[in-house]
Motif scaffolding. Structure first.
Motif, PDB file in Angstrom:
ATOM      1  N   GLY A 165       0.787  -1.392  -0.012  1.00 37.73           N
ATOM      2  CA  GLY A 165      -0.107   0.021   0.209  1.00 37.73           C
ATOM      3  C   GLY A 165       0.982   1.220   0.154  1.00 37.73           C
ATOM      4  O   GLY A 165       0.489   2.312  -0.823  1.00 37.73           O
ATOM      5  N   ILE A 166       1.905   1.265   0.864  1.00 37.60           N
ATOM      6  CA  ILE A 166       2.707   2.378   0.934  1.00 37.60           C
ATOM      7  C   ILE A 166       3.539   2.396  -0.333  1.00 37.60           C
ATOM      8  O   ILE A 166       3.874   3.821  -0.653  1.00 37.60           O
ATOM      9  CB  ILE A 166       3.741   2.456   2.255  1.00 37.60           C
ATOM     10  N   PHE A 168       2.542   1.730  -3.216  1.00 41.42           N
ATOM     11  CA  PHE A 168       1.888   2.085  -4.351  1.00 41.42           C
ATOM     12  C   PHE A 168       1.704   3.863  -4.173  1.00 41.42           C
ATOM     13  O   PHE A 168       1.717   4.456  -5.127  1.00 41.42           O
ATOM     14  CB  PHE A 168       0.400   1.526  -4.072  1.00 41.42           C
ATOM     15  N   VAL A 169       1.394   4.300  -2.893  1.00 44.61           N
ATOM     16  CA  VAL A 169       1.439   5.618  -2.866  1.00 44.61           C
ATOM     17  C   VAL A 169       2.585   6.301  -3.103  1.00 44.61           C
ATOM     18  O   VAL A 169       2.665   7.393  -3.831  1.00 44.61           O
ATOM     19  CB  VAL A 169       0.943   6.139  -1.354  1.00 44.61           C
TER      20      VAL A 169
END
Lengths: 313, 309
Positions: A165-166, A168-169
């Motif tokens: 998730g991180i 991806f950001v």
């Protein structure tokens, strides 16, 4: 005048604290020589031959990473397309990859990525975790509740999921891997330091320092955190292999370190396309990961037993 | 007991709220306008504006967040940008596949991990013990995806025993489950060994032997039963990691589970799908931890007092 006395008493407590174990000598006539904590731990650490071996492996890995340009037989980016996907030979001991680059050289350069990701990400996690953990443990009350709940929330995501998730950001890249893995693992530091600080703040020497008017920051920095030091060191050492594995997984999926930079996970990802006719390619980076992670795990376990047996599972 | 459960439930609600907030923030700080990503550069500014409005992206972030939470509570996670399929439908379908993979891996890890751990403890210091301990440390240190690739090479390509990608038959699950199971088997065997060694040295084991009970009964009924508590804790806390670990295995074996869905939605920048997957997995993780904690309190009454005050 009263101010200086206050300062003096705080200083005095610092002094007693610092001279700590030495003033509480083992007693007269004791056959045991007095030795420092570090010397004592080092002896316990290297008694174990396996730990000794892992230390040597780690030293070699560090040397490989630092002196990669001198030790690698080829430039890791040098392409010789005519030589692509050739098996092990005298000139290329581990063979060549799909662009004719020397696999051994790429593995040696990959050491830089794995070690730096492991160490830097854990240092980031350690700073965040120790800061929040000590504040939560020392102040208690609402501060503690907020921090503790945040720890719970951040641990509610499975590690790899959160890392993905991180990343991806933030987007791919080595620096972002440092940040993502740092943000991922601070909770274990915070949890442990919080617990220890909570215990330590009830100790008499802490109470004495509070009575003498030592500031909170001083108490935390000079009296509480040094006592958590061995726990923190052990956590960092045991956190590194996990971070190395997660970096490898991220790079394998394509979200971590980007080509042409050599990283072991990403090498395995490319190698997977050739498993049917060129198996060598995927084997060597995997072994490199296992050896590194294994060495850190064994060294970390040994360090834990030597420095802080309370952490033993 | 009821108090302890209630307290854990309340805690879980707070954690779930935090999880939804973190997920929402993560997805909303992604650089780039999702609508532009979706339409690429062909769309006119008016069309972009219209779609932003239709998707509710022109509303304030707080409104969007409350909308996201209130819909998520009703199990509505929006629709995929690309396939237009409701995210929840896709997730439920994919979760079945992941659950099958994860539970097979779990079964392998528990069965083999416990038996190997017990055997290793019983022959402490022997050759088997060294082998098991060495194997366990290596198993913990090996990346799941690499083990998966090696299994593919050996048992899929070289020996041709099992399929190496997709889920065409039951056999397709064997290699992925083994690849995923090995890692957890390693940690379970380690804990089993330690826990058994501790229990075996207790007085009641000596008593059981002195009574003349068969060794098998002493080990299985008296020792293992008491050694199980730390194993259950570990097995429970690893459940969520197993789900996450299955993401990588699915990717290697091209199995259409949640993990593949997640990585695919990252590559396609399908935000609702990604947001839904992250939230879904986190919720499953939190709830499985809750279940473990509560069942643990039933198994070992001491926990209620220590943890629940």
């Amino acid at each position: 005048m009263p101010d200086t006395t206050r300062k003096n008493s705080v200083q005095a407590i610092d002094d007693i604290y610092e001279s700590g174990p030495e003033t509480l000598e083992t007693g007269e006539g004791s056959p045991r020589e007095s030795r420092g904590f570090l010397a004592d731990s080092a002896e316990r650490l290297f008694e174990n031959r396996l730990v000794m071996a892992s230390t040597i492996v780690l030293a070699i890995l560090v040397i490989l990473a630092v002196f990669a340009p001198l030790l690698a037989p080829y430039d890791p980016a040098e392409q010789t397309l005519a030589d692509s996907l050739k098996g092990p030979s005298a000139s290329h001991p581990l063979g060549t990859d799909e662009m004719g680059r020397d696999i051994l050289s790429r593995i040696i350069y990959g050491t830089r990525i794995s070690l730096s990701v492991g160490i830097i990400s854990q240092l980031i996690a350690c700073c965040i975790g120790v800061l929040l953990g000590s504040v939560a443990g020392f102040y208690g009350g609402l501060t503690d509740t907020v921090i503790s709940r945040s720890i719970e929330i951040f641990s509610a995501f499975p590690e790899l999921l959160f890392a993905i998730g991180i990343m991806f950001v933030l987007g791919p890249g080595v620096i972002n891997v440092f940040i993502a893995l740092g943000l991922l693992s601070w909770t274990s530091y915070a949890r442990l330091v919080r617990g220890q600080v909570m215990q330590l703040r009830e100790m008499e020497y802490t109470q004495a320092c509070i009575v003498c008017g030592g500031s909170n920051a001083r108490i935390i920095m000079r009296h509480l955190l040094p006592n958590c030091f061995s726990t923190i060191i052990v956590l960092v050492t045991l956190g590194i292999p996990g971070a190395i594995l997660t970096e490898a997984s991220l790079s394998y999926i394509g979200l971590g370190v980007q080509p042409p930079t050599a990283s072991w996970g990403q090498m395995i990802s490319t190698a997977q396309q050739y498993i049917s006719f060129y198996p060598y390619y995927s084997i060597s980076p995997g072994i490199a990961i296992i050896v590194t992670v294994l060495a850190f795990n064994i060294f970390g376990d040994g360090l834990r037993d030597a420095l802080d047996p309370r952490l033993r599972e | 007991m009821a108090g302890y459960i209630l307290k854990r439930l309340l805690q879980t609600v707070v954690v779930l709220w935090g999880v939804s907030l973190v997920t929402f923030i993560l997805m909303n700080v992604v650089p780039g306008d999702p609508v532009l990503l979706m339409l690429e550069k062909r769309a006119t500014p008016e069309a972009v504006e219209r779609i932003r409005h239709e998707m509710g992206l022109d509303r304030p972030k707080t409104t969007q967040y409350f909308d996201f939470v209130s819909k998520a509570v009703r199990l509505d996670l929006g629709r995929s940008y690309f396939t237009k399929e409701p995210v929840m439908t896709a997730l439920t379908r994919r979760f079945g596949v992941t659950l099958r993979l994860a539970s097979s891996a779990y079964a392998i890890a528990l069965l083999l991990g416990i038996s190997v751990g017990v055997a290793s403890a019983l022959q402490r210091g022997g050759a088997l013990d060294s082998l098991v301990r060495g194997g366990a440390v290596i198993g913990i240190s090996a990346p799941v995806f690499w083990v998966a690739i090696i299994l593919q090479m050996v048992f899929g390509l070289r020996l041709g025993w099992f399929p190496i990608s997709g889920i065409r038959s039951e056999w397709s699950f064997v290699l992925p489950a083994v690849a995923l199971g090995i890692r957890y088997m390693a940690s379970i065997s380690r804990v089993t060994r330690t826990s058994m060694l501790e229990v075996i040295s207790q007085d009641y084991i000596r008593t059981a032997r002195a009574k003349g009970l068969a060794e098998r009964v002493v080990i299985l009924k008296h020792a293992l039963k008491n050694a199980l508590i730390p194993i259950i804790t570990l097995a429970g806390s690893e459940l969520g990691n197993l789900l996450a670990g299955s993401m990588l295995t699915e990717w290697v074996f091209a199995i259409p589970g949640m993990g593949k869905l997640m990585v695919d939605s990252i590559l396609m920048r399908d935000l609702p799908m990604l947001q839904g997957t992250v939230l879904y997995i986190a919720v499953v993780f939190v709830l499985s931890n809750l279940t473990v904690d509560i069942s643990y309190a039933f198994i070992d009454p001491r926990i209620r007092y220590v943890k629940g005050d």
